[in-house]
Design a protein around this motif. Structure first.
Motif, PDB file in Angstrom:
ATOM      1  N   LEU A 165       0.801  -1.213   0.000  1.00 40.40           N
ATOM      2  CA  LEU A 165       0.000   0.000   0.000  1.00 40.40           C
ATOM      3  C   LEU A 165       0.840   1.271   0.000  1.00 40.40           C
ATOM      4  O   LEU A 165       0.367   2.318  -0.447  1.00 40.40           O
ATOM      5  CB  LEU A 165      -0.930   0.025   1.222  1.00 40.40           C
ATOM      6  N   ARG A 169      -0.599   5.165   3.056  1.00 41.16           N
ATOM      7  CA  ARG A 169      -1.873   4.483   2.849  1.00 41.16           C
ATOM      8  C   ARG A 169      -2.059   3.372   3.875  1.00 41.16           C
ATOM      9  O   ARG A 169      -3.168   3.139   4.354  1.00 41.16           O
ATOM     10  CB  ARG A 169      -1.935   3.943   1.418  1.00 41.16           C
ATOM     11  N   PHE A 170      -0.980   2.678   4.194  1.00 38.65           N
ATOM     12  CA  PHE A 170      -1.064   1.652   5.231  1.00 38.65           C
ATOM     13  C   PHE A 170      -1.450   2.271   6.568  1.00 38.65           C
ATOM     14  O   PHE A 170      -2.318   1.743   7.282  1.00 38.65           O
ATOM     15  CB  PHE A 170       0.283   0.940   5.341  1.00 38.65           C
ATOM     16  N   ALA A 205      -7.942  -5.773   4.744  1.00 36.79           N
ATOM     17  CA  ALA A 205      -7.074  -5.187   3.727  1.00 36.79           C
ATOM     18  C   ALA A 205      -6.319  -6.267   2.965  1.00 36.79           C
ATOM     19  O   ALA A 205      -6.152  -6.182   1.740  1.00 36.79           O
ATOM     20  CB  ALA A 205      -6.097  -4.207   4.375  1.00 36.79           C
ATOM     21  N   VAL A 209      -6.435  -6.736  -1.103  1.00 36.61           N
ATOM     22  CA  VAL A 209      -5.199  -6.669  -1.883  1.00 36.61           C
ATOM     23  C   VAL A 209      -4.987  -7.960  -2.668  1.00 36.61           C
ATOM     24  O   VAL A 209      -4.594  -7.939  -3.844  1.00 36.61           O
ATOM     25  CB  VAL A 209      -3.999  -6.383  -0.955  1.00 36.61           C
ATOM     26  N   THR A 253      -9.351   0.030   2.020  1.00 33.17           N
ATOM     27  CA  THR A 253      -8.369  -0.594   1.134  1.00 33.17           C
ATOM     28  C   THR A 253      -8.925  -0.764  -0.269  1.00 33.17           C
ATOM     29  O   THR A 253      -8.207  -0.576  -1.258  1.00 33.17           O
ATOM     30  CB  THR A 253      -7.945  -1.957   1.694  1.00 33.17           C
ATOM     31  N   ALA A 257      -7.209   0.527  -3.516  1.00 31.42           N
ATOM     32  CA  ALA A 257      -6.726  -0.445  -4.503  1.00 31.42           C
ATOM     33  C   ALA A 257      -7.413  -0.298  -5.857  1.00 31.42           C
ATOM     34  O   ALA A 257      -6.794  -0.563  -6.899  1.00 31.42           O
ATOM     35  CB  ALA A 257      -6.925  -1.862  -3.969  1.00 31.42           C
ATOM     36  N   GLN A 268      -7.763   8.786  -3.803  1.00 36.24           N
ATOM     37  CA  GLN A 268      -7.484   8.092  -2.552  1.00 36.24           C
ATOM     38  C   GLN A 268      -7.573   9.035  -1.360  1.00 36.24           C
ATOM     39  O   GLN A 268      -8.132   8.681  -0.315  1.00 36.24           O
ATOM     40  CB  GLN A 268      -6.096   7.446  -2.623  1.00 36.24           C
TER      41      GLN A 268
END
Length: 291
Positions: A165, A169-170, A205, A209, A253, A257, A268
């Motif tokens: 990420l 973002r994480f 998440a 992903v 997420t 994504a 985002q």
């Protein structure tokens, strides 16, 4: 009929092009005129000293040519945007914060828990910081399994997700999942401590992903299923915090994504802020069920 002068005005020479030097002159660095050098930049042909040399694919280049060339090179990115992550500093920092807070509980558990635990009644009374601070507390000593499990899960899946990420973002997924878990506790529960909401958000998440990148997601589904069963089987566990974090983590997420390539960063950022605003509005306009 006109003739060209034998010695043109130096100001007429294109900018950035090396000026001719007299045949008997000692070449000096264009940035350090007091330094003698016999090396020239491969791009602009200016004389450069060792401090101004930058190794290129062929020969050496000056500082300006290297800087100009790097502007045209597309910077590497993590799969969903952001800078590539080599060392997962955010994961290690989150683990360190959780451990330090637990050490504070070891010293004075009653004071720390009473002031910072997630409590629906206290949040309704205006102590909004508990929505986040409760996610960094754990069951106080002599219980150690709570923090050990959460930190083990963060250690196992955190670095991989952070690399996928990107660090910012994480961190956004982690904090928004923690907030989502606290909002669920606020609406349908009463009291909770622990990073479990954020950890379940990371589970969600991982599933998103895996699906987005075309990986086999069955292992993640088993992980989520087993932990969901444990949530309802083991007494004393806040199912509200777990499920709230799982849902919000998966949603955030997915927004990151599946963001469109065009204006991805803006999309985002906007959707992340939208989820944050939604959580805040829920707390502001809805009362907990116990009130």
């Amino acid at each position: 009929m006109t003739t060209q002068p034998d010695h043109p005005n130096p100001s007429d020479r294109p900018e950035g092009q090396a000026q001719p030097e007299p045949k008997d002159a000692v070449p000096t660095c264009y940035r350090h005129p007091d330094r003698e050098t016999y090396v020239r930049c491969q791009r602009c042909d200016r004389s450069i000293c060792p401090d101004c040399m930058r190794v290129a694919s062929v020969g050496h280049q000056c500082v300006e040519c290297v800087r100009d060339g790097s502007r045209n090179i597309r910077q590497a990115e993590a799969p969903f945007g952001g800078r590539p992550v080599t060392t997962p500093f955010v994961t290690w920092t989150l683990m360190a914060i959780n451990v330090l807070v637990y050490l504070a509980e070891v010293v004075n558990a009653q004071e720390v828990v009473n002031r910072f635990a997630m409590s629906a009644d206290h949040v309704a009374a205006g102590q909004w910081w508990r929505l986040f601070s409760g996610a960094f507390l754990h069951a106080p000593p002599p219980s150690y399994w709570h923090i050990l499990f959460n930190m083990w899960a963060l250690f196992v899946i955190g670095p991989q997700l952070e690399r996928m990420l990107g660090s910012l973002r994480f961190l956004s997924v982690y904090l928004l999942a923690a907030l989502g878990g606290s909002v669920a506790v606020y609406l349908f529960g009463d009291y909770a401590v622990g990073a479990s909401g954020a950890i379940y958000g990371l589970f969600g998440a991982m599933f998103v992903v895996a699906r987005r990148l075309g990986y086999d997601a069955r292992g993640v589904l088993w992980l989520i299923g087993i932990n969901a069963v444990l949530t309802f089987v083991i007494p004393g566990i806040s199912w509200q915090g777990h499920l709230g974090g799982l849902v919000v983590g998966a949603i955030v997420t997915a927004l990151f994504a599946y963001a469109p390539e065009r204006n991805r960063k803006a999309f985002q950022l906007g959707t992340g802020l939208a989820v944050l605003a939604a959580c805040v509005l829920i707390v502001v306009f809805l009362s907990p069920m116990g009130v």
